[in-house]
Design an enzyme around this catalytic site. Structure first.
Site, PDB file in Angstrom:
ATOM      1  N   GLY A  55      24.833  25.802 -10.541  1.00  0.00           N
ATOM      2  CA  GLY A  55      24.835  26.970  -9.677  1.00  0.00           C
ATOM      3  C   GLY A  55      24.967  28.248 -10.477  1.00  0.00           C
ATOM      4  CB  CYS A  56      26.569  31.453  -9.633  1.00  0.00           C
ATOM      5  SG  CYS A  56      27.093  32.990 -10.414  1.00  0.00           S
ATOM      6  CG  PHE A  57      24.260  31.799 -15.468  1.00  0.00           C
ATOM      7  CD1 PHE A  57      24.554  33.035 -14.903  1.00  0.00           C
ATOM      8  CD2 PHE A  57      23.060  31.680 -16.179  1.00  0.00           C
ATOM      9  CE1 PHE A  57      23.700  34.121 -15.037  1.00  0.00           C
ATOM     10  CE2 PHE A  57      22.194  32.766 -16.322  1.00  0.00           C
ATOM     11  CZ  PHE A  57      22.524  33.984 -15.751  1.00  0.00           C
ATOM     12  CD1 TRP A  58      26.929  35.699 -14.539  1.00  0.00           C
ATOM     13  CD2 TRP A  58      27.365  36.510 -12.499  1.00  0.00           C
ATOM     14  NE1 TRP A  58      26.018  36.703 -14.280  1.00  0.00           N
ATOM     15  CE2 TRP A  58      26.263  37.214 -13.040  1.00  0.00           C
ATOM     16  CE3 TRP A  58      27.821  36.836 -11.228  1.00  0.00           C
ATOM     17  CZ2 TRP A  58      25.613  38.224 -12.343  1.00  0.00           C
ATOM     18  CZ3 TRP A  58      27.171  37.855 -10.524  1.00  0.00           C
ATOM     19  CH2 TRP A  58      26.084  38.539 -11.076  1.00  0.00           C
TER      20      TRP A  58
END
Length: 222
Positions: A55-58
């Site tokens: 998912g969101c890599f942050w």
């Protein structure tokens, strides 16, 4: 996190219709914002690398840089077709790339199995081309390995976690597991994003939130 909304299910492009990209690599500051280690190799021979998409890599990157034994982390794009893509191109769904985290670690201090426990427990690996409200081919679950041994460990972990999930509910893991292809570094502002922006977007996709079981790490030793 930027998402292109569509009423259609996300579909992977083919190599023939993927965006052409460019020959120039993304320029990034080769210094980890948190631990000051280099983001780019070559790395020391005793270190290993694994690439994961969850998912969101942050938020995913932050999970790994906090682990003892992890030397460095970086976010980028991989498992697609377009060379040196931009973030906007990846979000278009026309590169085939996944949003991923490169994890460089010292196996003397943290094992691949322990890293995979973090991977499995901090996203929902049964959602296909999405994580929660983040929808698109770039949000698929994936493990990208750098050796046959890593591939075997990753596949074993998937089997073990599927057994644990199946004991509770009838859903199937959709995580792709394959040998790593080229890792393209994301734009510099994405690197260690949540250290630079502590109040930034960081959705909770942990196993508790997804009503999935914890990963049974002890079974990796049997």
């Amino acid at each position: 996190m930027f998402t292109l909304f569509s009423f259609k299910d996300p579909v992977m492009p083919s190599a023939d219709n993927a965006l052409p990209g460019r020959s120039m690599p993304m320029q990034v500051n080769n210094c980890h914002f948190v631990n000051r280690h280099p983001l780019q190799g070559p790395f020391a021979e005793h270190l290993q690398q694994i690439i994961v998409g969850m998912g969101c890599f942050w938020g995913a990157e932050k999970l790994f840089w906090e682990q003892p034994g992890v030397y460095t982390t970086a976010v980028g794009y991989s498992a697609g077709f377009t060379p040196n893509p931009s973030y906007e191109e990846v979000c278009s769904g026309r590169t085939g790339h996944n949003e991923v985290v490169l994890v460089v670690f010292d196996p003397a201090f943290i094992s691949l199995a322990e890293l995979l426990k973090i991977f499995w427990e901090n996203h929902n690996p049964t959602e296909g081309m999405r994580q929660g409200n983040d929808r698109g081919t770039q949000y698929r679950s994936g493990i990208y390995t750098h050796s046959n041994e890593q591939l075997e460990i990753a596949e074993k972990s998937k089997v073990i976690y599927q057994q644990a999930i199946s004991a509770l509910q009838s859903v199937t893991i959709t995580t792709e597991i394959m040998a790593a292809s080229e890792f393209y570094y994301a734009e510099d502002y994405h690197q260690q994003y949540l250290a630079k922006n502590p109040a930034g977007y960081c959705p909770n996709h942990s196993y508790n939130d997804s009503r999935l079981p914890p990963f049974p790490l002890a079974k990796m030793k049997t």
